[in-house]
Design a protein around this motif. Structure first.
Motif, mmCIF file in Angstrom:
data_model
loop_
_atom_site.group_PDB
_atom_site.id
_atom_site.type_symbol
_atom_site.label_atom_id
_atom_site.label_comp_id
_atom_site.label_asym_id
_atom_site.label_seq_id
_atom_site.Cartn_x
_atom_site.Cartn_y
_atom_site.Cartn_z
ATOM 1 N N ASP A 34 0.667 -1.474 0.160
ATOM 2 C CA ASP A 34 -0.106 -0.038 0.035
ATOM 3 C C ASP A 34 0.931 0.996 0.197
ATOM 4 O O ASP A 34 0.350 2.579 0.325
ATOM 5 N N ASN A 35 1.793 1.055 -0.503
ATOM 6 C CA ASN A 35 3.267 2.303 -0.211
ATOM 7 C C ASN A 35 3.763 2.141 -1.719
ATOM 8 O O ASN A 35 4.584 1.401 -1.910
ATOM 9 N N ILE A 36 3.596 3.396 -2.647
ATOM 10 C CA ILE A 36 4.286 3.870 -3.556
ATOM 11 C C ILE A 36 5.755 3.774 -2.951
ATOM 12 O O ILE A 36 6.947 3.249 -4.047
ATOM 13 N N ASP A 37 6.053 4.520 -2.494
ATOM 14 C CA ASP A 37 7.889 4.480 -1.965
ATOM 15 C C ASP A 37 8.400 3.570 -2.138
ATOM 16 O O ASP A 37 9.588 2.774 -2.843
ATOM 17 N N VAL A 38 7.525 2.328 -1.272
ATOM 18 C CA VAL A 38 8.127 0.419 -1.615
ATOM 19 C C VAL A 38 8.371 0.241 -2.430
ATOM 20 O O VAL A 38 9.150 -0.710 -3.000
ATOM 21 N N ARG A 39 7.107 0.333 -3.448
ATOM 22 C CA ARG A 39 7.050 -0.310 -4.703
ATOM 23 C C ARG A 39 8.381 0.044 -5.638
ATOM 24 O O ARG A 39 9.116 -0.554 -5.976
ATOM 25 N N HIS A 40 8.490 1.631 -5.523
ATOM 26 C CA HIS A 40 10.085 2.268 -6.188
ATOM 27 C C HIS A 40 11.249 1.910 -5.984
ATOM 28 O O HIS A 40 12.081 1.055 -6.894
#
Length: 493
Positions: A300-306
């Motif tokens: 649920d986290n864009i930063d971790v996806r990146h």
């Protein structure tokens, strides 16, 4: 156990619908009956869909009853044992005599027959096809091709229909399904494509990033597949009470334990080699000796996806994503001209700092330009009414100190609210079903339609979903293919 926090996420999800859900504030007081037709419950798909429905139903309502005929005694015992682990609050009521259907606000049955005269939903599955009906149309009773992914998808559709009834969703927001079937292989309604059979052995190693609601669905499905490779699960959090309402595998005994370790223990019970890493993703990567080729995301986290994309550059990432009722899957194979996670998931532009500071303090933007000046009665009079009392207590203080304190308080409140993000378990599990379908397609060399994603609004149903192609962005780091290929080669990818 107090119901407020365990059901906080489903409650908030319903509340966001406003007047479109007439009973959004009362649905936890209603009653669900879970039942089924003996012939279909005797089939592996039927049993799986029934148990999955039980796991999902207890997370949206504390008043769940189960009725099965004596022919299904073995399944009743399984359900009792499962309920003892996953149910919280009042638990599950197992009734021995056929109850009066009028006592229940929603009835979910595993079978084929429709009962339009009752608040009744019927579900089943066959292969990669999930079926559901809440209207007058029956659904097919062909359920011979066992597939746990299709069974969980059917359970997710069914409990989604139950949720619509409990909150009394208005038709303009989402109609009930009627004689509906959907193929996870083709992303099409009424598709007869049951898909290839599940392979007898799946020898691949997998990395699962995220052990929340989607991660629970992913691990639940992996536990039902003939996986002989190893699974590593990475998550930095422990389970809290708010996770009970969204995570399909956990029960009260799992609270305050590391999420990754809990899910790894689930896989180990099925003799699957698994390891749970409790910590930040960056720490996990720093200790890697062998880099993963296949990554399944439940984040649920864009930063971790990146960070997953930037730190690993695996052969493929398959990503599940959800909003309140948004359900999505996307696939990101490295060799193809398909958007990577950094291309696809862009953080929305932030609000101007002065706008956020004005909202937090009640001070005008002009006053924020005078940080050393002192708060006056005129500032109080000019502020919105809900900010005046707080500002009055700050008269005589410097504007800069008032802004700093207000912003710190705002950040603190946002962090507290993080535990109450809107979410419902059936949306997360359907996303997990799509993730595993795409994972199997990659591992087995089956064709896929995703370039890179499919997305739909769960209340309207997957028939209204969209396939959204997207090539790599010219401005993204993934455009530096030669450099990334060299990095991958050094890692043995």
């Amino acid at each position: 156990m107090d119901f407020e926090r365990p059901y906080s996420r489903p409650q908030k999800t319903a509340s966001q619908l406003g007047d479109l859900a007439e009973d959004r504030h009362r649905f936890l007081l209603k009653r669900i009956l879970l039942t089924g037709e003996s012939e279909l419950l005797a089939a592996p798909n039927g049993r799986a869909a029934f148990l999955d429905s039980l796991c999902l139903a207890v997370r949206i309502c504390p008043n769940v009853a189960v009725y099965l005929s004596d022919e299904n005694e073995g399944l009743i015992m399984q359900a009792r044992n499962l309920a003892a682990h996953v149910a919280f609050g009042k638990g599950v009521d197992f009734v021995r005599e056929l109850p009066d259907p009028s006592q229940f606000d929603s009835i979910l049955s595993i079978g084929a027959k429709a009962h339009p005269e009752l608040p009744w939903t019927t579900i089943n599955s066959n292969g990669f096809v999930a079926r559901a009906t809440s209207g007058a149309a029956d659904i097919s009773d062909e359920c011979e091709i066992f597939n746990p992914i299709g069974a969980l998808a059917a359970a997710s559709l069914g409990v989604g229909e139950v949720f619509k009834r409990l909150i009394r969703l208005k038709g303009e927001r989402g109609e009930m399904l009627n004689g509906f079937s959907f193929s996870l292989r083709t992303y099409r309604e009424a598709s007869p494509d049951y898909g290839p059979p599940i392979p007898e052995v799946i020898p691949h190693d997998l990395l699962v990033v995220g052990a929340g609601a989607i991660g629970n669905g992913i691990v639940h499905l992996l536990s039902s597949l003939p996986l002989t490779g190893a699974v590593t699960i990475v998550d930095r959090e422990e389970y809290g009470e708010e996770n009970l309402g969204t995570c399909v595998l956990i029960g009260p005994d799992d609270l305050n334990k590391p999420k990754a370790e809990v899910l790894a223990s689930v896989l180990k019970k099925y003799n699957i080699r698994a390891d749970g890493y409790f910590g930040e993703f960056e720490q996990y990567v720093s200790k890697l000796r062998q880099f993963p080729r296949i990554v399944l995301n439940g984040l649920d986290n864009i930063d971790v996806r990146h960070e997953v994309q930037r730190a690993l550059w695996p052969d493929i990432v398959i990503d599940g994503a959800i909003g309140d009722f948004m359900c999505q899957v996307s696939r990101h194979p490295w060799p193809d001209d398909i958007a990577c996670l950094i291309c696809l998931f862009q953080r929305p532009a932030g609000r101007p700092a002065e706008e956020m500071q004005s909202d937090a303090t009640g001070l005008s933007k002009d006053r924020l330009l005078e940080p050393e000046s002192l708060i006056t009665e005129a500032d109080v009079d000019a502020a919105p009414r809900e900010k005046q009392q707080e500002l009055r207590s700050r008269i005589g203080q410097a504007v800069c100190s008032v802004v700093q304190e207000a912003m710190a308080q705002t950040i603190s409140l946002e962090q507290q609210e993080k535990g109450f993000e809107p979410s419902v378990p059936f949306v997360a599990c359907f996303s997990a079903c799509m993730v595993l379908t795409e994972a199997l397609a990659y591992l087995c060399g089956w064709d896929t339609k995703l370039e890179p994603r499919f997305q739909f609004d769960f209340l309207r149903g997957p028939a209204f979903g969209l396939e959204l192609p997207q090539a790599r962005s010219e401005n993204c780091i993934c455009g530096r293919r030669k450099n990334i290929d060299r990095i991958r080669a050094k890692r043995g990818l």
